[in-house]
Design an enzyme around this catalytic site. Structure first.
Site, PDB file in Angstrom:
ATOM      1  N   LYS A  44       9.082   6.432  -7.903  1.00 10.15           N
ATOM      2  CA  LYS A  44       8.466   5.698  -8.994  1.00 10.15           C
ATOM      3  C   LYS A  44       6.957   5.937  -9.088  1.00 10.15           C
ATOM      4  O   LYS A  44       6.333   5.637 -10.096  1.00 10.15           O
ATOM      5  CB  LYS A  44       8.692   4.189  -8.790  1.00 10.15           C
ATOM      6  CG  LYS A  44      10.133   3.775  -8.738  1.00 10.15           C
ATOM      7  CD  LYS A  44      10.232   2.246  -8.438  1.00 10.15           C
ATOM      8  CE  LYS A  44      11.665   1.790  -8.337  1.00 10.15           C
ATOM      9  NZ  LYS A  44      11.796   0.431  -7.830  1.00 10.15           N
ATOM     10  N   GLY A  45       6.374   6.397  -8.001  1.00  9.01           N
ATOM     11  CA  GLY A  45       4.911   6.400  -7.869  1.00  9.01           C
ATOM     12  C   GLY A  45       4.128   7.139  -8.927  1.00  9.01           C
ATOM     13  O   GLY A  45       2.961   6.836  -9.155  1.00  9.01           O
ATOM     14  N   ASP A 100       2.652  11.306  -7.061  1.00 11.55           N
ATOM     15  CA  ASP A 100       1.505  10.420  -6.849  1.00 11.55           C
ATOM     16  C   ASP A 100       0.626  10.881  -5.692  1.00 11.55           C
ATOM     17  O   ASP A 100      -0.575  10.996  -5.825  1.00 11.55           O
ATOM     18  CB  ASP A 100       1.974   8.960  -6.641  1.00 11.55           C
ATOM     19  CG  ASP A 100       3.015   8.800  -5.528  1.00 11.55           C
ATOM     20  OD1 ASP A 100       3.458   9.818  -4.957  1.00 11.55           O
ATOM     21  OD2 ASP A 100       3.386   7.649  -5.234  1.00 11.55           O
ATOM     22  N   ASP A 103       1.527  13.256   1.397  1.00 12.25           N
ATOM     23  CA  ASP A 103       1.130  12.715   2.690  1.00 12.25           C
ATOM     24  C   ASP A 103       1.580  13.713   3.765  1.00 12.25           C
ATOM     25  O   ASP A 103       0.835  14.642   4.089  1.00 12.25           O
ATOM     26  CB  ASP A 103       1.808  11.336   2.815  1.00 12.25           C
ATOM     27  CG  ASP A 103       1.392  10.569   4.038  1.00 12.25           C
ATOM     28  OD1 ASP A 103       0.392  10.951   4.657  1.00 12.25           O
ATOM     29  OD2 ASP A 103       2.075   9.586   4.406  1.00 12.25           O
ATOM     30  N   VAL A 153      -2.985   3.543   0.651  1.00  9.29           N
ATOM     31  CA  VAL A 153      -3.501   3.218  -0.678  1.00  9.29           C
ATOM     32  C   VAL A 153      -2.429   2.595  -1.575  1.00  9.29           C
ATOM     33  O   VAL A 153      -1.241   2.886  -1.425  1.00  9.29           O
ATOM     34  CB  VAL A 153      -4.111   4.467  -1.372  1.00  9.29           C
ATOM     35  CG1 VAL A 153      -5.430   4.869  -0.715  1.00  9.29           C
ATOM     36  CG2 VAL A 153      -3.146   5.647  -1.364  1.00  9.29           C
ATOM     37  N   ARG A 165       1.894  -1.579  -8.033  1.00  7.37           N
ATOM     38  CA  ARG A 165       1.909  -0.329  -8.797  1.00  7.37           C
ATOM     39  C   ARG A 165       1.116  -0.451 -10.095  1.00  7.37           C
ATOM     40  O   ARG A 165       0.639   0.524 -10.635  1.00  7.37           O
ATOM     41  CB  ARG A 165       3.356   0.064  -9.152  1.00  7.37           C
ATOM     42  CG  ARG A 165       4.214   0.451  -7.966  1.00  7.37           C
ATOM     43  CD  ARG A 165       5.503   1.097  -8.465  1.00  7.37           C
ATOM     44  NE  ARG A 165       6.537   1.126  -7.454  1.00  7.37           N
ATOM     45  CZ  ARG A 165       6.682   2.083  -6.558  1.00  7.37           C
ATOM     46  NH1 ARG A 165       5.827   3.086  -6.510  1.00  7.37           N
ATOM     47  NH2 ARG A 165       7.660   2.062  -5.682  1.00  7.37           N
TER      48      ARG A 165
HETATM   49  P1  IMP Z   1       5.370  12.666   1.995  1.00  9.61           P
HETATM   50  O1  IMP Z   1       6.753  13.245   1.990  1.00  9.61           O
HETATM   51  O2  IMP Z   1       5.016  12.114   3.357  1.00  9.61           O
HETATM   52  O3  IMP Z   1       4.319  13.613   1.520  1.00  9.61           O
HETATM   53  O4  IMP Z   1       5.510  11.395   1.120  1.00  9.61           O
HETATM   54  C1  IMP Z   1       4.969  11.159  -0.069  1.00  9.61           C
HETATM   55  C2  IMP Z   1       5.436   9.798  -0.532  1.00  9.61           C
HETATM   56  O5  IMP Z   1       5.102   8.765   0.419  1.00  9.61           O
HETATM   57  C3  IMP Z   1       4.678   9.436  -1.788  1.00  9.61           C
HETATM   58  O6  IMP Z   1       5.377   9.862  -2.919  1.00  9.61           O
HETATM   59  C4  IMP Z   1       4.551   7.941  -1.682  1.00  9.61           C
HETATM   60  O7  IMP Z   1       5.683   7.324  -2.269  1.00  9.61           O
HETATM   61  C5  IMP Z   1       4.571   7.635  -0.203  1.00  9.61           C
HETATM   62  N1  IMP Z   1       3.196   7.397   0.310  1.00  9.61           N
HETATM   63  C6  IMP Z   1       2.485   8.183   1.139  1.00  9.61           C
HETATM   64  N2  IMP Z   1       1.276   7.650   1.410  1.00  9.61           N
HETATM   65  C7  IMP Z   1       1.217   6.480   0.721  1.00  9.61           C
HETATM   66  C8  IMP Z   1       0.198   5.480   0.576  1.00  9.61           C
HETATM   67  O8  IMP Z   1      -0.916   5.535   1.140  1.00  9.61           O
HETATM   68  N3  IMP Z   1       0.510   4.436  -0.238  1.00  9.61           N
HETATM   69  C9  IMP Z   1       1.707   4.317  -0.887  1.00  9.61           C
HETATM   70  N4  IMP Z   1       2.673   5.250  -0.779  1.00  9.61           N
HETATM   71  C10 IMP Z   1       2.440   6.326   0.017  1.00  9.61           C
END
Ligand code: IMP
Length: 181
Positions: A44-45, A100, A103, A153, A165
């Protein structure tokens, strides 16, 4: 510990976000000028970011969405699966994935592999935020809004347990609160 908005501080203001989204939008509008583009929002982000971004693009844009969730499998490898998928084939299409935040990079790397396998004629990745310090999978990201430090964040699409959100600014958890978690 129950966190509330008072535990957060503004990291990126609504004005800073608006300005950067406009810059990304003009770069994308130039790149995809006169081309049919499928913009794929990762729910959803990405919903606010995508809504603002596509308003800078030309008329030949279609919007689609998918949703993935991650679960931990073998210790250090995250696994990602589709909760729901695109409503159209993307074979031969120019595709832009809009996310969004990146990470660990596990979601992005999964999505790039999954959509590339469907025969898109081009595939690019655009993320509003990038937290490079937590990367576990290398991802070729073509467009980044802001590179941010390793802080949690919320706002402008990003949530804490489903909340916040709808905030217009992006907020980061205050360091003194983070230290206590
Ligand atoms: P990744 O697979 O670890 O890169 O995950 C990315 C997903 O983790 C994003 O689409 C977000 O939904 C969630 N996410 C990562 N960091 C944050 C944060 O600081 N706040 C809120 N959601 C986050």
């Amino acid at each position: 510990m129950d966190l509330g908005l008072e535990d957060f501080e503004i990291l990126l203001s609504r004005e800073a976000i608006r300005e950067r989204v406009a810059e990304l939008g003009s770069a994308l509008a130039a790149e995809y000028k006169d081309r049919d583009l499928v913009v794929v929002g990762v729910l959803k982000g990405s919903f606010l970011f995508m809504a603002d971004l596509v308003r800078h693009l030309g008329p030949k844009v279609t919007c689609d969405f998918l949703r993935v969730s991650s679960y931990e499998g073998v210790a250090s490898t995250g696994n990602v699966r589709f909760d729901f998928d695109l409503t159209q084939p993307i074979v031969g299409k120019d595709v832009l994935i809009v996310e969004d935040i990146i990470d660990t990079g596990l979601t992005a790397s999964f999505l790039i592999r999954a959509l590339a396998a469907r025969g898109a004629s081009s595939l690019r990745f655009c993320a509003l935020l990038d937290k490079p310090s937590r990367r576990r999978a290398e991802v070729p990201v073509d467009y980044i809004g802001f590179t941010i430090p390793n802080r949690f964040v919320i706002g402008y699409g990003l949530d804490l347990d489903g909340l916040y959100r709808n905030l217009e600014h992006i907020y980061a958890l205050k360091p003194e609160i983070e230290a206590r978690l």
